[in-house]
Design a protein around this motif. Sequence first.
Motif, mmCIF file in Angstrom:
data_model
loop_
_atom_site.group_PDB
_atom_site.id
_atom_site.type_symbol
_atom_site.label_atom_id
_atom_site.label_comp_id
_atom_site.label_asym_id
_atom_site.label_seq_id
_atom_site.Cartn_x
_atom_site.Cartn_y
_atom_site.Cartn_z
ATOM 1 N N VAL A 79 3.608 2.775 2.410
ATOM 2 C CA VAL A 79 2.889 2.648 3.676
ATOM 3 C C VAL A 79 3.149 1.283 4.315
ATOM 4 O O VAL A 79 3.539 1.191 5.478
ATOM 5 C CB VAL A 79 1.372 2.847 3.478
ATOM 6 C CG1 VAL A 79 0.619 2.561 4.768
ATOM 7 C CG2 VAL A 79 1.077 4.247 2.966
ATOM 8 N N ASP B 53 -2.788 11.475 8.017
ATOM 9 C CA ASP B 53 -3.013 10.283 7.197
ATOM 10 C C ASP B 53 -3.871 10.599 5.971
ATOM 11 O O ASP B 53 -4.071 9.726 5.120
ATOM 12 C CB ASP B 53 -3.711 9.191 8.016
ATOM 13 C CG ASP B 53 -2.843 8.653 9.138
ATOM 14 O OD1 ASP B 53 -3.382 8.426 10.243
ATOM 15 O OD2 ASP B 53 -1.628 8.456 8.913
ATOM 16 N N VAL C 123 3.125 4.768 10.338
ATOM 17 C CA VAL C 123 1.865 4.036 10.522
ATOM 18 C C VAL C 123 2.026 2.805 11.402
ATOM 19 O O VAL C 123 1.035 2.152 11.734
ATOM 20 C CB VAL C 123 1.251 3.622 9.161
ATOM 21 C CG1 VAL C 123 1.115 4.826 8.243
ATOM 22 C CG2 VAL C 123 2.068 2.524 8.499
ATOM 23 N N TRP D 279 0.852 -1.182 0.000
ATOM 24 C CA TRP D 279 0.000 0.000 0.000
ATOM 25 C C TRP D 279 0.890 1.234 0.000
ATOM 26 O O TRP D 279 1.940 1.263 0.656
ATOM 27 C CB TRP D 279 -0.903 0.030 1.233
ATOM 28 C CG TRP D 279 -2.097 -0.860 1.127
ATOM 29 C CD1 TRP D 279 -2.230 -2.132 1.623
ATOM 30 C CD2 TRP D 279 -3.342 -0.560 0.483
ATOM 31 N NE1 TRP D 279 -3.471 -2.634 1.324
ATOM 32 C CE2 TRP D 279 -4.179 -1.686 0.633
ATOM 33 C CE3 TRP D 279 -3.846 0.555 -0.195
ATOM 34 C CZ2 TRP D 279 -5.469 -1.738 0.124
ATOM 35 C CZ3 TRP D 279 -5.124 0.503 -0.697
ATOM 36 C CH2 TRP D 279 -5.929 -0.628 -0.537
ATOM 37 N N ARG E 173 0.620 5.826 -0.462
ATOM 38 C CA ARG E 173 -0.304 6.949 -0.368
ATOM 39 C C ARG E 173 0.347 8.217 -0.877
ATOM 40 O O ARG E 173 1.572 8.346 -0.868
ATOM 41 C CB ARG E 173 -0.782 7.143 1.073
ATOM 42 C CG ARG E 173 0.290 7.602 2.043
ATOM 43 C CD ARG E 173 -0.261 7.631 3.467
ATOM 44 N NE ARG E 173 0.732 8.100 4.430
ATOM 45 C CZ ARG E 173 0.538 8.125 5.742
ATOM 46 N NH1 ARG E 173 -0.626 7.697 6.261
ATOM 47 N NH2 ARG E 173 1.493 8.561 6.553
ATOM 48 N N TYR F 192 6.129 -2.051 7.762
ATOM 49 C CA TYR F 192 5.376 -0.797 7.779
ATOM 50 C C TYR F 192 6.303 0.407 7.809
ATOM 51 O O TYR F 192 7.400 0.365 8.387
ATOM 52 C CB TYR F 192 4.466 -0.752 9.009
ATOM 53 C CG TYR F 192 3.440 -1.854 9.050
ATOM 54 C CD1 TYR F 192 3.719 -3.058 9.683
ATOM 55 C CD2 TYR F 192 2.200 -1.694 8.434
ATOM 56 C CE1 TYR F 192 2.793 -4.079 9.714
ATOM 57 C CE2 TYR F 192 1.256 -2.714 8.456
ATOM 58 C CZ TYR F 192 1.560 -3.903 9.103
ATOM 59 O OH TYR F 192 0.631 -4.912 9.130
ATOM 60 N N TYR G 154 -4.937 6.667 -1.289
ATOM 61 C CA TYR G 154 -4.245 5.410 -1.007
ATOM 62 C C TYR G 154 -4.327 4.492 -2.225
ATOM 63 O O TYR G 154 -5.398 4.326 -2.824
ATOM 64 C CB TYR G 154 -4.855 4.736 0.222
ATOM 65 C CG TYR G 154 -4.445 5.396 1.514
ATOM 66 C CD1 TYR G 154 -4.947 6.637 1.870
ATOM 67 C CD2 TYR G 154 -3.528 4.784 2.374
ATOM 68 C CE1 TYR G 154 -4.559 7.260 3.050
ATOM 69 C CE2 TYR G 154 -3.138 5.387 3.550
ATOM 70 C CZ TYR G 154 -3.652 6.624 3.884
ATOM 71 O OH TYR G 154 -3.245 7.235 5.053
#
Length: 116
Positions: A48, A90, A64, A36, A38, A60, A94
């Motif tokens: 992410v 945040d 996050v 993922w 963003r 990670y 995404y």
Amino acid sequence: QLHLVESGGGLVQAGGSLRLSCAASGLTIRRSVMGWFRQAPGKEREFVARISWISQSTYYADSVKGRFTISRDNAKSTVYLQMNSLKPEDTAVYYCNIHPARDDYWGQGTLVTVSS
């Protein structure tokens, strides 16, 4: 050609939660590391989280860690991102992709907006 469709974004208050989904089609993602990413307004796209295909080990970004959880269901060709304790920082679009990302695999993304 891999086709990725993200969903699950929305508007949430700080401290809230959202669960994003990424549905894959066209090619199997069963053996791919998935990630993922963003992109916040006015900023570069950033990593992410990622998840391996066989051991499902995860990694990670520091920003996050402890709040987000990546998971996958290979039978459904879907990758998830559970986001808890959301913060205004945040706020971003995404995206999911294989990891490392390929430019031709980016989808439309899903917008997450966290209000303070």
